[in-house]
Each structure stands twice: as C-alpha cells, then as structure tokens.
Scaffold this motif. Structure first.
Motif, mmCIF file in Angstrom:
data_model
loop_
_atom_site.group_PDB
_atom_site.id
_atom_site.type_symbol
_atom_site.label_atom_id
_atom_site.label_comp_id
_atom_site.label_asym_id
_atom_site.label_seq_id
_atom_site.Cartn_x
_atom_site.Cartn_y
_atom_site.Cartn_z
ATOM 1 N N ALA A 88 -11.922 12.351 18.490
ATOM 2 C CA ALA A 88 -10.670 12.618 19.205
ATOM 3 C C ALA A 88 -10.103 11.384 19.897
ATOM 4 C CB ALA A 88 -10.873 13.729 20.231
ATOM 5 N N GLY A 89 -10.831 10.301 19.919
ATOM 6 C CA GLY A 89 -10.376 9.058 20.528
ATOM 7 C C GLY A 89 -11.238 7.920 20.024
ATOM 8 N N SER A 90 -11.140 6.766 20.648
ATOM 9 C CA SER A 90 -11.897 5.603 20.187
ATOM 10 C C SER A 90 -13.286 5.519 20.813
ATOM 11 C CB SER A 90 -11.120 4.319 20.503
ATOM 12 O OG SER A 90 -10.902 4.204 21.908
ATOM 13 N N LEU A 91 -13.588 6.387 21.799
ATOM 14 C CA LEU A 91 -14.875 6.360 22.480
ATOM 15 C C LEU A 91 -15.660 7.629 22.180
ATOM 16 C CD1 LEU A 91 -13.599 5.118 25.961
ATOM 17 C CD2 LEU A 91 -14.669 3.727 24.175
ATOM 18 N N VAL A 92 -16.987 7.513 22.193
ATOM 19 C CA VAL A 92 -17.842 8.665 21.919
ATOM 20 C C VAL A 92 -17.584 9.782 22.915
ATOM 21 C CG1 VAL A 92 -20.238 9.443 21.797
ATOM 22 C CG2 VAL A 92 -19.615 7.208 20.868
ATOM 23 N N ARG A 93 -17.325 9.414 24.176
ATOM 24 C CA ARG A 93 -17.116 10.422 25.217
ATOM 25 C C ARG A 93 -15.758 11.116 25.115
ATOM 26 N NH1 ARG A 93 -16.110 5.395 28.133
ATOM 27 N NH2 ARG A 93 -18.359 5.070 28.264
ATOM 28 N N ASP A 94 -14.929 10.726 24.145
ATOM 29 C CA ASP A 94 -13.614 11.346 23.981
ATOM 30 C C ASP A 94 -13.679 12.698 23.281
ATOM 31 O OD1 ASP A 94 -12.428 9.185 25.212
ATOM 32 O OD2 ASP A 94 -11.973 8.155 23.337
ATOM 33 N N GLY A 95 -14.847 13.068 22.734
ATOM 34 C CA GLY A 95 -14.983 14.347 22.062
ATOM 35 C C GLY A 95 -14.583 14.299 20.594
ATOM 36 N N TRP A 96 -14.613 15.466 19.950
ATOM 37 C CA TRP A 96 -14.344 15.577 18.513
ATOM 38 C C TRP A 96 -13.424 16.760 18.232
ATOM 39 C CZ3 TRP A 96 -16.544 12.403 14.647
ATOM 40 C CH2 TRP A 96 -17.426 11.429 15.133
ATOM 41 N N LEU A 97 -12.671 16.661 17.146
ATOM 42 C CA LEU A 97 -11.893 17.780 16.637
ATOM 43 C C LEU A 97 -12.613 18.332 15.405
ATOM 44 C CD1 LEU A 97 -8.241 16.453 16.966
ATOM 45 C CD2 LEU A 97 -9.295 18.274 18.291
ATOM 46 N N TYR A 98 -12.933 19.604 15.468
ATOM 47 C CA TYR A 98 -13.655 20.288 14.389
ATOM 48 C C TYR A 98 -12.667 21.188 13.662
ATOM 49 C CZ TYR A 98 -16.869 23.708 12.253
ATOM 50 O OH TYR A 98 -17.530 24.527 11.376
ATOM 51 N N ASP A 99 -12.531 20.978 12.360
ATOM 52 C CA ASP A 99 -11.569 21.746 11.565
ATOM 53 C C ASP A 99 -12.324 22.570 10.531
ATOM 54 O OD1 ASP A 99 -8.967 22.534 10.887
ATOM 55 O OD2 ASP A 99 -8.911 21.125 9.219
ATOM 56 N N ASP A 100 -12.139 23.888 10.567
ATOM 57 C CA ASP A 100 -12.808 24.801 9.640
ATOM 58 C C ASP A 100 -11.755 25.580 8.865
ATOM 59 O OD1 ASP A 100 -14.254 26.706 8.292
ATOM 60 O OD2 ASP A 100 -15.522 27.251 9.993
ATOM 61 N N PRO A 101 -11.340 25.060 7.685
ATOM 62 C CA PRO A 101 -10.290 25.735 6.929
ATOM 63 C C PRO A 101 -10.733 27.080 6.362
ATOM 64 C CG PRO A 101 -11.237 23.951 5.640
ATOM 65 C CD PRO A 101 -11.830 23.852 7.005
ATOM 66 N N ASN A 102 -12.050 27.273 6.225
ATOM 67 C CA ASN A 102 -12.555 28.540 5.688
ATOM 68 C C ASN A 102 -12.329 29.689 6.661
ATOM 69 O OD1 ASN A 102 -13.824 27.111 3.386
ATOM 70 N ND2 ASN A 102 -15.167 26.293 4.968
ATOM 71 N N ASN A 103 -12.419 29.391 7.956
ATOM 72 C CA ASN A 103 -12.180 30.413 8.969
ATOM 73 C C ASN A 103 -10.840 30.229 9.675
ATOM 74 O OD1 ASN A 103 -14.730 32.013 8.957
ATOM 75 N ND2 ASN A 103 -15.627 30.009 9.361
ATOM 76 N N GLY A 104 -10.108 29.179 9.281
ATOM 77 C CA GLY A 104 -8.739 29.008 9.735
ATOM 78 C C GLY A 104 -8.558 28.619 11.179
ATOM 79 N N TYR A 105 -9.405 27.738 11.702
ATOM 80 C CA TYR A 105 -9.199 27.317 13.080
ATOM 81 C C TYR A 105 -9.578 25.857 13.292
ATOM 82 C CZ TYR A 105 -14.257 27.846 14.095
ATOM 83 O OH TYR A 105 -15.618 27.728 14.118
ATOM 84 N N THR A 106 -9.017 25.288 14.358
ATOM 85 C CA THR A 106 -9.325 23.932 14.794
ATOM 86 C C THR A 106 -9.799 23.998 16.240
ATOM 87 O OG1 THR A 106 -7.667 22.980 13.327
ATOM 88 C CG2 THR A 106 -8.422 21.604 15.139
#
Length: 337
Positions: A88-106
């Motif tokens: 989600a950013g340039s640093l590890v502490r910025d978190g992540w965006l998880y995308d699951d198209p099979n269940n249709g959510y981000t």
C-alpha cells in the motif's frame, strides 16, 4: 473492486530473470487455519518472498510479481487464481491491499496482519469507503498431488499464494474514507478510533496525566499507533507562535511534532472527548523510550507520523517515546516527573 489494487504502477516493473517463491513451498495442507493474535502466519508469508534462478517445475504455476523500482522490494504478488497482495506504500509498515476476485472484494490489511478495512479503493489505492473487519483465517492454495509427485517434490504450491478469510463488517461499524489533512482540517471523524489502534493500545492514567498502554504484547518494530492531525507549515508556525509568551507557547505547542523539513504536525485538541482518531499524541516522553517516531501511510489519514516499538512491550506496560529533549531542565518539561 477487482483490479483496482495495483498501486504505484509507474514506480514498479516486472522482473523476469528470476522466479519468486514464498514459504508456501513448505506447507503440507490447504486447510483453513485460524489467524493468530499476532498475525504471525500472514506476516511470515509477506516476509518470505525470495527469488530463485531455477526453472519452475511442471507442477508449479509461476507466481507473478512486480518490484518497486525505488526500493527493489516486491510490491505486487499475484497467484494463478487471481488473488493478489499489493504493497500500500513504499514502506513495510504502510500495509497491503489484498484483492480476491473469486469472492469479489478488496481489503486493506494493516501491518498487524489481524485488522483490515473492507471497501472500495481508487486506482492509486486511496480508500473511497470501507468498514473495519478482522482477519480470522488463512490458508495456502496447494494443488492435490499424485503419490509420485508427493514422493518427488513433497508439497508443491501450484498457486503459491496465501488466501485469507475475514469477518463480516458489523452494521454499527463506522464507514471510513481517505481524507487529506490540512492546517485546519484533521478529518471528519475526530472521535472515531482507528481499528488497529483499538486492538493495540488503550489510554490509562500516569503521574504525567494520560498515557498510552499496550493492550497486548507488542514486538520490536511493530507499528503501534498513528500521529495524525493538522499539517502546519514551518512558516505558518512562526507566525502563529511569534507573539506568544513562554506559558502560552508551552500550552499551544504541547502536541506539536516535526513531520519533515517543511511541515509540523499538531492535533486540534488534546481532549480525547474531542479528538481520538489517532492516539500518538498521548504517548508520553521518556529519556529511556521503548518506541520511536516513524513515517507511515494510513488508509484514513494518508502519509503521517506514527509510533513504532523499539523493544518488546509487555501487555499493560506504558508506551514511551523520546521527544528529543536533551535534559530535564528544559522549560518545556515542567510537566515531566
């Protein structure tokens, strides 16, 4: 919104010379398992990204990935089933965006790997609207192998990606969105706590007044809480404080911290009844701190200052930080005991 999580596309590129593998190669089961209190299984997956020059086996589908061209770290991983993890950013502490198209959510995944915000995000990864959820389970996608394959290769991850399950957002849960902080605007929800901070800390009384305490064991270099509020330029600060007496200056700058070479951060109020969307400003000073100031990207506040642990902080212990005071005779330390 499937496909809307590949942020910072101009800053990443495909690196084809090597193959990316994860700790999925060590797994023997694709059963759903409960997430732990420290989010360690998911953290281990994120930290396990490694490269090999070996050619992929026929029974393994190659994991797609992109690198951050500035840091050289993995910025996007995508499995053959379409599931992807995007930094989600340039640093590890910025978190992540998880995308699951099979269940249709981000999902925005906080760096505690237990808390998330389920919602909609724009093309550059900014939160349009979302609600807090908990990450309750995880599993590795492992293809069933023949007995010969199992004997030769043990357990191979044909999809090589970690999948997660989340709780359903409660009807009463707040709805968050990204809001840009300015010198006069600290967000439209000043009394709504951040969901990760709610899991990490609580406010208690100390001999210096209110302080921040660990709600659970905090490990070294773990993001504890944010320090959001009002962004004030150095030039504006000079104008604001130029005609104040020493007592007025101490009162009005108690929560003022440096953000970068051009801006300072302040809070609109030190009263928790009026402002508690982040709790970093309630961390007390110590000449023997167990935490430090860092920069981090929040899904609600954007790029702000944050508090990160330096050592192991036991549940119930106070989180303490150094504000850079050189000695106790500093006139701004008359509240320090």
């Amino acid at each position: 919104m499937t496909g809307h999580v590949l942020v910072f596309l101009l800053c990443i590129h495909l690196f084809k010379a090597q193959q990316l593998i994860t700790n999925c190669k060590n797994e023997r089961s694709d059963l759903w398992k409960p997430n732990t209190k420290d989010g360690l299984p998911i953290r281990k997956f994120i930290n396990s990204f490694t490269f090999t020059t070996a050619q992929p086996q026929n029974n393994r589908e190659e994991l797609k990935y992109k690198l951050d061209i500035i840091t050289g770290r993995v910025a996007v991983v995508r499995g053959a089933n379409g599931i992807s993890w995007t930094q989600a950013g340039s640093l590890v502490r910025d978190g992540w965006l998880y995308d699951d198209p099979n269940n249709g959510y981000t999902l925005y995944v906080y760096p505690d790997f237990r808390t998330g915000i389920l919602g909609n995000f724009n093309l550059i990864g900014e939160l349009i609207q979302g609600q807090p959820v908990k990450i309750i389970q995880y599993r590795y996608n492992i293809r069933s192998l023949s007995s010969l394959e199992r004997a030769l290769f043990f357990s191979r991850c044909s999809l090589n990606i970690l999948q997660i399950k989340i709780s359903q957002p409660k009807e009463t849960s707040p709805k968050f969105r990204y809001e840009k902080m300015t010198s006069f605007f600290a967000g439209s929800q000043p009394t709504v706590m951040d969901p990760m901070e709610r899991m990490n800390v609580y406010i208690g009384n100390t001999n210096m007044g209110e302080g921040v305490f660990a709600k659970k064991d905090l490990f070294p270099f773990q993001l504890i809480c944010y320090y959001s509020g009002l962004f004030i330029s150095h030039e504006d600060a000079k104008t604001m404080f130029s005609n104040m007496s020493l007592n007025e200056l101490k009162t009005n700058s108690r929560y003022l911290v440096n953000y970068n070479s051009t801006h300072l951060l302040d809070v609109p109020s030190g009263n928790l009844a009026q402002f508690r969307s982040s709790l970093g400003h309630k961390v007390n000073h110590s000449f023997r701190p167990n935490s430090r100031f860092v920069h981090a990207r929040s899904p609600r506040f954007g790029n702000v200052t944050a508090i990160e642990s330096l050592t192991f902080i036991k549940r119930g212990s106070e989180v303490l930080i150094s504000y850079g005071y050189q000695n106790i005779s500093n006139p701004f330390l008359d509240w320090y005991k």
